[in-house]
Design a protein around this motif. Structure first.
Motif, PDB file in Angstrom:
ATOM      1  N   GLY A 202      26.610  24.884 -46.818  1.00  0.00           N
ATOM      2  CA  GLY A 202      26.684  24.249 -45.503  1.00  0.00           C
ATOM      3  C   GLY A 202      25.739  24.913 -44.513  1.00  0.00           C
ATOM      4  N   THR A 203      25.602  26.224 -44.621  1.00  0.00           N
ATOM      5  CA  THR A 203      24.659  26.952 -43.769  1.00  0.00           C
ATOM      6  C   THR A 203      23.236  26.491 -44.040  1.00  0.00           C
ATOM      7  N   TYR A 204      22.933  26.238 -45.309  1.00  0.00           N
ATOM      8  CA  TYR A 204      21.589  25.764 -45.646  1.00  0.00           C
ATOM      9  C   TYR A 204      21.334  24.330 -45.184  1.00  0.00           C
ATOM     10  N   VAL A 205      22.387  23.552 -45.033  1.00  0.00           N
ATOM     11  CA  VAL A 205      22.218  22.226 -44.423  1.00  0.00           C
ATOM     12  C   VAL A 205      21.663  22.390 -43.013  1.00  0.00           C
ATOM     13  N   VAL A 206      22.273  23.299 -42.253  1.00  0.00           N
ATOM     14  CA  VAL A 206      21.852  23.537 -40.867  1.00  0.00           C
ATOM     15  C   VAL A 206      20.424  24.086 -40.821  1.00  0.00           C
ATOM     16  N   GLN A 211      14.712  23.192 -39.698  1.00  0.00           N
ATOM     17  CA  GLN A 211      13.308  23.267 -40.099  1.00  0.00           C
ATOM     18  C   GLN A 211      12.649  21.894 -40.062  1.00  0.00           C
ATOM     19  N   ALA A 212      13.412  20.860 -40.429  1.00  0.00           N
ATOM     20  CA  ALA A 212      12.860  19.498 -40.381  1.00  0.00           C
ATOM     21  C   ALA A 212      12.568  19.073 -38.951  1.00  0.00           C
ATOM     22  N   ASP A 226       6.647  25.942 -41.843  1.00  0.00           N
ATOM     23  CA  ASP A 226       5.833  25.370 -42.914  1.00  0.00           C
ATOM     24  C   ASP A 226       6.669  25.274 -44.184  1.00  0.00           C
ATOM     25  N   VAL A 227       7.501  24.250 -44.241  1.00  0.00           N
ATOM     26  CA  VAL A 227       8.337  23.981 -45.413  1.00  0.00           C
ATOM     27  C   VAL A 227       8.007  22.577 -45.877  1.00  0.00           C
ATOM     28  N   MET A 276      14.327  29.784 -51.856  1.00  0.00           N
ATOM     29  CA  MET A 276      12.890  29.800 -52.097  1.00  0.00           C
ATOM     30  C   MET A 276      12.187  28.618 -51.449  1.00  0.00           C
ATOM     31  N   THR A 277      12.786  27.448 -51.538  1.00  0.00           N
ATOM     32  CA  THR A 277      12.119  26.256 -51.006  1.00  0.00           C
ATOM     33  C   THR A 277      12.210  26.163 -49.483  1.00  0.00           C
ATOM     34  N   THR A 278      13.166  26.873 -48.867  1.00  0.00           N
ATOM     35  CA  THR A 278      13.230  26.917 -47.399  1.00  0.00           C
ATOM     36  C   THR A 278      12.557  28.172 -46.851  1.00  0.00           C
TER      37      THR A 278
END
Length: 361
Positions: A202-206, A211-212, A226-227, A276-278
Motif C-alpha cells: 500500500g505504501t508503494y501505491v502512494v 512519482q506519476a 525519472d521512473v 527497483m522499478t520505482t
C-alpha cells in the motif's frame, strides 16, 4: 487513479472469494501444513491447516491488474495499457510464486517441513533473478528510461554508485533473494506476513502514484522523478494490496489457510521488483523494516550460535522469541503489525521530506 481503485477492488474480491474455495479443495486433497518439530508447542495444533494459499494472492494480483487495464480499454481511456515495468514485476512475482509452489508441494508430498533443498531453491531464485535483471535493462522508452536503473537508488538514482551489467545482475539476485526470504521468514504467525505485506505494498501505491504525478516527462522540474512507468507500478501494487487484504480475511488468527512459500516468495519478489522499478532500493529497507528485522534475527542467531554455541534469541525468526517469552500469538501479531505500520509511515515521511528538500532547494 481509477485504474488503481479498480485493481485494488478486483484484487480484493478475487482473493476473498477464491480463498475459501482453495481451502475446501486443498483440505480434500490433504494439502496440509507441516509444522517444525523444534517450533513453539502451541503451533502443533496448526498441523494439517491447508497451505499454498499464495495461489489466491497471485491469481488475484494478475486478475486485478489486467482487469483494470481491460476496463480502461473498454471505456476508451487514453491509458497506454500494460507496460514493460508492470509486466516485468508481475513476472517476478509469479515466477517466484512457482518456485514457492514447488517447495510447498514437496513438503506436502513428503510429509515434512522441508521442501526444495537449498541448492534447488537457490537455482530457482537465481534463474528468476537472472531473467528479471536482463529484462529490466531492456524496453527503453522514448526518453531512454528502462524499467530499472544500473544506479543504486534511495528516492532517486545515486549518480555516484553505478553497477556494470555483471555486478547489476548479482545485485538483482541478492536483492530478490533477500526480500523473498525476508518475507518467508516473517510468515510464521497467522496473518503476520499478509498484514505487513499489505502495508508495504500500500505504501508503494502512494509512492508510485506520487512519482506519476511528478513524472519528468510530464512536469519537468528539479523535484520530478525519472521512473519509466510509475502509474502502472501503482496499479500492480494496488492489485497486490487488495489481494493481501482479501487473503488476510481467511488467514488472520485463527488461520483457515496459510500462504506458504507460494505466497511469501511472490510477495517478497513484489517488494524487490517495486523497489527497483520505482528507484527506491535503499528506502525499501525502511519501508519493509519489519521484514528486514526478521531476516537479520535469523542471520544473527546463526552467526552467534556458530561462534559461541549460545543462542541470541530463544528462537528465530524474531517473532518466535516473544512467543516463547510468554506473549500470546495475537499479541505478537498485532504489535508486529504496528511496527510494520510505523516503518511504512516513516518511509513515506522520508520520501516526502526528500521531495520537499529538493523542491525547496
Amino acid at each position: 487513479m481509477i485504474s488503481i481503485l479498480i485493481a485494488a477492488s478486483v484484487g480484493l474480491l478475487v482473493s476473498i472469494l477464491l480463498t475459501p474455495y482453495l481451502i475446501r479443495v486443498f483440505s480434500q486433497q490433504g494439502f496440509g501444513q507441516e509444522i517444525r518439530e523444534e517450533g513453539p508447542q502451541g503451533h502443533k495444533s496448526k498441523r494439517g491447516t491447508p497451505t499454498m494459499g499464495g495461489v489466491a494472492i497471485i491469481t488475484a494480483l494478475v486478475i486485478g491488474y489486467f482487469t483494470a487495464h481491460l476496463i480502461n480499454w473498454i471505456g476508451g481511456s487514453s491509458s497506454t495499457g500494460p507496460t514493460a515495468s508492470g509486466l516485468i514485476v508481475l513476472f517476478l512475482a509469479v515466477a517466484l510464486g512457482v518456485v514457492g509452489f514447488l517447495d510447498d508441494f514437496i513438503k506436502i508430498r513428503k510429509q515434512r517441513n522441508l521442501g526444495l533443498n537449498k541448492t534447488a531453491k537457490l537455482v530457482g531464485q537465481l534463474v528468476v533473478a537472472l531473467v528479471f535483471a536482463v529484462l529490466v535493462l531492456q524496453f527503453a522508452d522514448d526518453r531512454g528510461l528502462t524499467p530499472a536503473s544500473q544506479n543504486l537508488s534511495y528516492v532517486r538514482d545515486l549518480a555516484l554508485i553505478f553497477f556494470p551489467v555483471p555486478i547489476f545482475i548479482i545485485f538483482c539476485y541478492l536483492l530478490i533473494s533477500a526480500w523473498s526470504n525476508a518475507v518467508n521468514f516473517t510468515d510464521g504467525l497467522d496473518g503476520l506476513a499478509g498484514g505487513a505485506s499489505a502495508m508495504v505494498l500500500g505504501t508503494y501505491v502512494v509512492i508510485a502514484f506520487w512519482q506519476a504525478r511528478l513524472d519528468c516527462g510530464v512536469t519537468p522540474q528539479a523535484a520530478c522523478y525519472d521512473v519509466r512507468d510509475p502509474l502502472d507500478l501503482a496499479v500492480v501494487a494496488a492489485a497486490a494490496t487488495g489481494a493481501c487484504i482479501g487473503f488476510l480475511w481467511w488467514n488472520a488468527a485463527p488461520a483457515k489457510i496459510f500462504m506458504g512459500d507460494t505466497g511469501s516468495l511472490a510477495l517478497g519478489g513484489l517488494v524487490a521488483g517495486l523497489s527497483m522499478t520505482t528507484r527506491t532500493e535503499l528506502l525499501a529497507i525502511v519501508i519493509g523494516g519489519l521484514f528486514v528485522v526478521e531476516m537479520v534475527s535469523v542471520v544473527a542467531q546463526i552467526a552467534v550460535f556458530r561462534t559461541t554455541r549460545k543462542r541470541l534469541f530463544r528462537m528465530a525468526p524474531f517473532h518466535h522469541h516473544f512467543e516463547l517469552a510468554g506473549w500470546a500469538e495475537t499479541t505478537v501479531i498485532i504489535r508486529f503489525w504496528l511496527l510494520a505500520a510505523i516503518c511504512c509511515m516513516f518511509g513515506l515521511g522520508l520520501f516526502y521530506s526528500e521531495q520537499l528538500g529538493i523542491a525547496g532547494g
